[in-house]
Design a protein around this motif. Structure first.
Motif, PDB file in Angstrom:
ATOM      1  N   ARG A 347       0.844  -1.190   0.000  1.00  0.00           N
ATOM      2  CA  ARG A 347       0.000   0.000   0.000  1.00  0.00           C
ATOM      3  C   ARG A 347       0.879   1.239   0.000  1.00  0.00           C
ATOM      4  N   GLY A 348       0.451   2.241  -0.767  1.00  0.00           N
ATOM      5  CA  GLY A 348       1.200   3.482  -0.818  1.00  0.00           C
ATOM      6  C   GLY A 348       0.558   4.439  -1.800  1.00  0.00           C
ATOM      7  N   ALA A 349       1.198   5.587  -1.968  1.00  0.00           N
ATOM      8  CA  ALA A 349       0.767   6.565  -2.969  1.00  0.00           C
ATOM      9  C   ALA A 349       1.505   6.290  -4.274  1.00  0.00           C
ATOM     10  N   TYR A 350       0.957   6.790  -5.365  1.00  0.00           N
ATOM     11  CA  TYR A 350       1.511   6.488  -6.691  1.00  0.00           C
ATOM     12  C   TYR A 350       1.541   7.737  -7.561  1.00  0.00           C
ATOM     13  N   TYR A 351       2.560   7.777  -8.416  1.00  0.00           N
ATOM     14  CA  TYR A 351       2.667   8.762  -9.495  1.00  0.00           C
ATOM     15  C   TYR A 351       2.316   8.042 -10.790  1.00  0.00           C
ATOM     16  N   LEU A 352       1.419   8.623 -11.571  1.00  0.00           N
ATOM     17  CA  LEU A 352       1.037   8.073 -12.873  1.00  0.00           C
ATOM     18  C   LEU A 352       1.282   9.120 -13.940  1.00  0.00           C
ATOM     19  N   ARG A 353       1.863   8.695 -15.061  1.00  0.00           N
ATOM     20  CA  ARG A 353       1.999   9.590 -16.218  1.00  0.00           C
ATOM     21  C   ARG A 353       1.359   8.906 -17.416  1.00  0.00           C
ATOM     22  N   LEU A 354       0.385   9.592 -18.004  1.00  0.00           N
ATOM     23  CA  LEU A 354      -0.357   9.063 -19.143  1.00  0.00           C
ATOM     24  C   LEU A 354      -0.084   9.920 -20.367  1.00  0.00           C
ATOM     25  N   LEU A 355      -0.133   9.318 -21.535  1.00  0.00           N
ATOM     26  CA  LEU A 355      -0.116  10.063 -22.790  1.00  0.00           C
ATOM     27  C   LEU A 355      -1.450   9.795 -23.467  1.00  0.00           C
ATOM     28  N   VAL A 356      -2.283  10.834 -23.551  1.00  0.00           N
ATOM     29  CA  VAL A 356      -3.654  10.653 -24.033  1.00  0.00           C
ATOM     30  C   VAL A 356      -3.968  11.671 -25.132  1.00  0.00           C
ATOM     31  N   VAL A 357      -5.027  11.374 -25.883  1.00  0.00           N
ATOM     32  CA  VAL A 357      -5.520  12.311 -26.891  1.00  0.00           C
ATOM     33  C   VAL A 357      -6.292  13.418 -26.181  1.00  0.00           C
ATOM     34  N   GLU A 413      -5.131   1.746 -19.709  1.00  0.00           N
ATOM     35  CA  GLU A 413      -4.384   1.387 -20.909  1.00  0.00           C
ATOM     36  C   GLU A 413      -5.304   0.903 -22.022  1.00  0.00           C
ATOM     37  N   ALA A 414      -6.435   0.318 -21.650  1.00  0.00           N
ATOM     38  CA  ALA A 414      -7.376  -0.181 -22.651  1.00  0.00           C
ATOM     39  C   ALA A 414      -8.205   0.922 -23.308  1.00  0.00           C
ATOM     40  N   LEU A 415      -8.179   2.134 -22.761  1.00  0.00           N
ATOM     41  CA  LEU A 415      -8.925   3.242 -23.362  1.00  0.00           C
ATOM     42  C   LEU A 415      -8.347   3.595 -24.733  1.00  0.00           C
ATOM     43  N   LYS A 416      -9.207   3.864 -25.702  1.00  0.00           N
ATOM     44  CA  LYS A 416      -8.741   4.223 -27.043  1.00  0.00           C
ATOM     45  C   LYS A 416      -7.960   5.533 -27.033  1.00  0.00           C
ATOM     46  N   SER A 417      -8.243   6.356 -26.086  1.00  0.00           N
ATOM     47  CA  SER A 417      -7.570   7.656 -26.004  1.00  0.00           C
ATOM     48  C   SER A 417      -6.178   7.552 -25.365  1.00  0.00           C
ATOM     49  N   CYS A 418      -5.860   6.412 -24.781  1.00  0.00           N
ATOM     50  CA  CYS A 418      -4.547   6.223 -24.140  1.00  0.00           C
ATOM     51  C   CYS A 418      -3.572   5.716 -25.203  1.00  0.00           C
ATOM     52  N   LEU A 419      -2.516   6.462 -25.462  1.00  0.00           N
ATOM     53  CA  LEU A 419      -1.639   6.199 -26.601  1.00  0.00           C
ATOM     54  C   LEU A 419      -0.398   5.374 -26.272  1.00  0.00           C
ATOM     55  N   GLU A 420      -0.104   5.183 -25.003  1.00  0.00           N
ATOM     56  CA  GLU A 420       1.019   4.335 -24.627  1.00  0.00           C
ATOM     57  C   GLU A 420       0.774   3.755 -23.239  1.00  0.00           C
ATOM     58  N   THR A 421       1.569   2.762 -22.892  1.00  0.00           N
ATOM     59  CA  THR A 421       1.429   2.144 -21.580  1.00  0.00           C
ATOM     60  C   THR A 421       1.646   3.191 -20.491  1.00  0.00           C
ATOM     61  N   PRO A 422       0.708   3.331 -19.559  1.00  0.00           N
ATOM     62  CA  PRO A 422       0.883   4.317 -18.494  1.00  0.00           C
ATOM     63  C   PRO A 422       2.153   4.031 -17.696  1.00  0.00           C
ATOM     64  N   ARG A 423       2.809   5.096 -17.268  1.00  0.00           N
ATOM     65  CA  ARG A 423       4.010   4.960 -16.439  1.00  0.00           C
ATOM     66  C   ARG A 423       3.617   5.155 -14.992  1.00  0.00           C
ATOM     67  N   MET A 424       4.025   4.194 -14.135  1.00  0.00           N
ATOM     68  CA  MET A 424       3.697   4.260 -12.715  1.00  0.00           C
ATOM     69  C   MET A 424       4.975   4.190 -11.886  1.00  0.00           C
ATOM     70  N   ILE A 425       5.129   5.098 -10.925  1.00  0.00           N
ATOM     71  CA  ILE A 425       6.256   5.077  -9.993  1.00  0.00           C
ATOM     72  C   ILE A 425       5.684   5.185  -8.587  1.00  0.00           C
ATOM     73  N   ARG A 426       6.108   4.315  -7.707  1.00  0.00           N
ATOM     74  CA  ARG A 426       5.635   4.325  -6.323  1.00  0.00           C
ATOM     75  C   ARG A 426       6.241   5.506  -5.563  1.00  0.00           C
ATOM     76  N   ILE A 427       5.458   6.067  -4.680  1.00  0.00           N
ATOM     77  CA  ILE A 427       5.916   7.176  -3.834  1.00  0.00           C
ATOM     78  C   ILE A 427       6.179   6.629  -2.442  1.00  0.00           C
ATOM     79  N   GLU A 428       7.367   6.893  -1.922  1.00  0.00           N
ATOM     80  CA  GLU A 428       7.758   6.435  -0.586  1.00  0.00           C
ATOM     81  C   GLU A 428       7.936   7.630   0.335  1.00  0.00           C
ATOM     82  N   GLN A 429       7.246   7.618   1.457  1.00  0.00           N
ATOM     83  CA  GLN A 429       7.420   8.655   2.459  1.00  0.00           C
ATOM     84  C   GLN A 429       8.507   8.236   3.438  1.00  0.00           C
ATOM     85  N   PRO A 430       9.310   9.183   3.951  1.00  0.00           N
ATOM     86  CA  PRO A 430      10.381   8.817   4.871  1.00  0.00           C
ATOM     87  C   PRO A 430       9.829   8.286   6.195  1.00  0.00           C
TER      88      PRO A 430
END
Length: 430
Positions: A347-357, A413-430
């Protein structure tokens, strides 16, 4: 113990040569600190004729390092060959079985065979020491095994690979992409010709397996680690991280939760205010949390001839003094075999980067995918308008489950408007 401690060095590469130079240069200091001299009595390497800039006069030369491990006159065998199998394993197992102390800087060997080798050492009443295997010159092993011996450690994490830290630091400072910076790191000698072990997270995972066993008194279990490298981290992710108040680091993280062990190596976003975020370049760091000491962090040079030779020498001094501690802090027979906490339960927070139309309704579709998995959004960034064109969208979530996030990403990722695989990076708090 009295008289000189006779040492056999198997492997005269970067670290082996550095160790011999250290003993030659600081021999009198070492003798003062342990009460006896350290003598390199035997060596083994592939090419006897190579000029290593070392004075090995008086040392017996072995073509076969396993024969060196059997030398009855040696007190300690130092294995600096490398690799988890083959001759390195045979040298260490042979020396321990013969009742000789062993010092190694071989993280792969300890990560894959540490539990079994610790049992041999215990049965024979000898030491298996490996300070140089984790974080080079940083006393990470001593800190966990000795400095924090009075604590229940609840969590350990670290920057455990200097190559990856150098690449990520340089990408942030220059705005260049991964491939270009990797090429530079190879030219500077910070990365191997085949950098896979480093950039794919395997080297960091070897080290994490070792410090997990030390921290939690469990058997070494490399295969239980979730491993992801840095190849997919892009310059745009690093730029967005800066804007959002984070730095991207490849972290090894372990904690005990619900009677199981969670071990993972992957890129993380950490707040800029966190001490580990300021560890830059080829430096390593290890952060630990104990129930009495609280949080501590140690950092320094994580590899190289001199830092690693320094760590090996520290182990030799302990042996020369007669100090003998269990390999992983407790008896090898007491090491627990603990279940692995699946990554899906993280469990944690997440950063997502999407490339969409860029068109009406796209953000609503993305929001619906997150909503349906009960994922709450903390922040979203979208720069400008480009109707009908591709635009990046960045989302930061509140704490959620890994399994929920995986389902939401599959829907996005299955959305037609999504043009590439979404990028996900986990966020870690100290």
């Amino acid at each position: 113990m009295t008289g000189a401690m006779k040492i056999g060095v198997a492997g005269l590469g970067t670290v082996g040569g550095g160790l011999c130079r250290l003993i030659e240069t600081n021999g009198s200091l070492l003798a003062q600190r342990c009460g006896r001299s350290l003598l390199v009595s035997a060596v083994s390497a592939r090419d006897r004729r190579k000029d290593r800039g070392l004075s090995l006069e008086g040392a017996r030369w072995y073509e076969d390092p396993v024969s060196l491990a059997k030398d009855p006159e040696l007190d300690v065998v130092v294995e600096l060959i490398g690799g988890s199998e083959g001759v390195a394993y045979e040298v260490v197992a042979t020396a321990l079985s013969a009742g000789k102390h062993v010092v190694t800087a071989n993280k792969a060997l300890i990560a894959h065979h540490g539990t079994a080798l610790a049992r041999i050492a215990e049965e024979k009443g000898v030491t298996l020491a490996y300070e140089g295997a984790v974080a080079g010159g940083i006393p990470a092993i001593k800190t966990l095994r000795e400095g924090l011996a009075g604590n229940r450690v609840t969590r350990v994490q670290g920057i455990l690979n200097g190559t990856c830290n150098y690449i990520l630091t340089t990408m942030r400072e220059t705005g260049r992409e991964f491939g270009e910076v990797l090429d530079e790191a190879q030219k500077l000698g910070y990365a191997e010709a085949d950098p896979s072990f480093d950039v794919d997270g395997v080297d960091a995972a070897h080290k994490l397996a070792i410090i997990t066993a030390l921290a939690f008194g469990c058997e070494v279990d490399f295969d239980a680690i979730q491993v992801e490298g840095i190849r997919r981290v892009s310059a745009i992710d690093i730029a967005y991280a800066e804007e959002l108040g984070f730095r991207i680091k490849l972290l090894g993280i372990a904690q005990r939760r619900n009677g199981a062990i969670e071990q993972r190596v992957h890129p993380c976003m950490v707040p800029k205010s966190a001490p580990i975020a300021s560890v830059e370049g080829v430096f390593n760091a290890v952060h630990a949390e104990g129930d009495f000491v609280g949080r501590i962090m140690i950092e320094g040079a994580g590899a190289g001839e001199r830092p690693t030779a320094s760590a090996v020498a520290a182990d030799l001094l302990d042996i020369a003094r007669g100090a003998q501690l269990p390999t992983f802090g407790i008896s090898a027979t007491a090491l627990e075999s603990l279940p692995t906490l699946p990554m899906a339960e993280h469990r944690g927070a997440y950063y997502l980067r999407l490339l969409v139309v860029d068109r009406p309704g796209v953000i609503a579709d993305v929001a619906a995918a997150l909503r349906d998995e009960d994922i709450s959004v903390e922040a979203m960034l979208q720069r400008g308008r480009a109707p009908g064109e591709a635009v990046p969208v960045v989302i930061v979530t509140h704490e959620t489950g890994e399994a929920q996030m995986a389902k939401a990403l599959a829907r996005i990722e299955a959305l037609k408007s999504c043009l590439e695989t979404p990028r996900m990076i986990r966020i870690e708090q100290p």
